[in-house]
Structure formats: C-alpha cells, structure tokens
Design a protein around this motif. Sequence first.
Motif, PDB file in Angstrom:
ATOM      1  N   ASN A  12       0.811  -1.219   0.000  1.00 41.37           N
ATOM      2  CA  ASN A  12       0.000   0.000   0.000  1.00 41.37           C
ATOM      3  C   ASN A  12       0.846   1.273   0.000  1.00 41.37           C
ATOM      4  O   ASN A  12       0.324   2.364   0.106  1.00 41.37           O
ATOM      5  CB  ASN A  12      -0.950   0.012   1.197  1.00 41.37           C
ATOM      6  N   GLU A  13       2.144   1.147  -0.155  1.00 42.27           N
ATOM      7  CA  GLU A  13       3.051   2.281  -0.171  1.00 42.27           C
ATOM      8  C   GLU A  13       3.123   2.890  -1.578  1.00 42.27           C
ATOM      9  O   GLU A  13       3.271   2.179  -2.561  1.00 42.27           O
ATOM     10  CB  GLU A  13       4.451   1.824   0.255  1.00 42.27           C
ATOM     11  N   ASN A  43       5.248  -3.883  -3.245  1.00 46.31           N
ATOM     12  CA  ASN A  43       4.655  -3.108  -4.324  1.00 46.31           C
ATOM     13  C   ASN A  43       5.716  -3.030  -5.417  1.00 46.31           C
ATOM     14  O   ASN A  43       6.604  -2.185  -5.380  1.00 46.31           O
ATOM     15  CB  ASN A  43       4.256  -1.716  -3.829  1.00 46.31           C
TER      16      ASN A  43
END
Length: 69
Positions: A12-13, A43
């Motif tokens: 989610n970064e 990610n």
Amino acid sequence: MIFKVYFQARINEVPVRENTKTIYLEGDSEQNIRTKLIDRGYNIEFIQPVTGAHLEYEKQNEDFKVLEI
C-alpha cells in the motif's frame, strides 16, 4: 536469467524514488519473478532483466546478491 526488481516494501506504499529498494532474483521470466514474490507483500514497480555488460556492472556493486526463493 537474472532480474533486478525495483519495489516498495509494502503493497500500500506509494512509489517514491527515495524509498525504492532493489533485489536480484534468478528466474525464467518476469511472470515467474512476480509469482516468487507474491507472498512478500511488495509493491513491485519494475522488473528488469540483467544480462551482458549490465550484469557485469551490477556484479561490481557491493550490494549485488542473487536471492534464492
């Protein structure tokens, strides 16, 4: 073939260049590398094949280490 994977540590970064990490993995294809990393929660920004002169250059880096997954 060896691939260089650019990624953020958490799924989610938001990708920010200063936070981008890299690892080297051996695999058959980009899809094979993505499959190996799916359970890590990275990610993934980009997967780049590393061959020839580029590979020799990367081997000179002290952080060069091909992970076995």
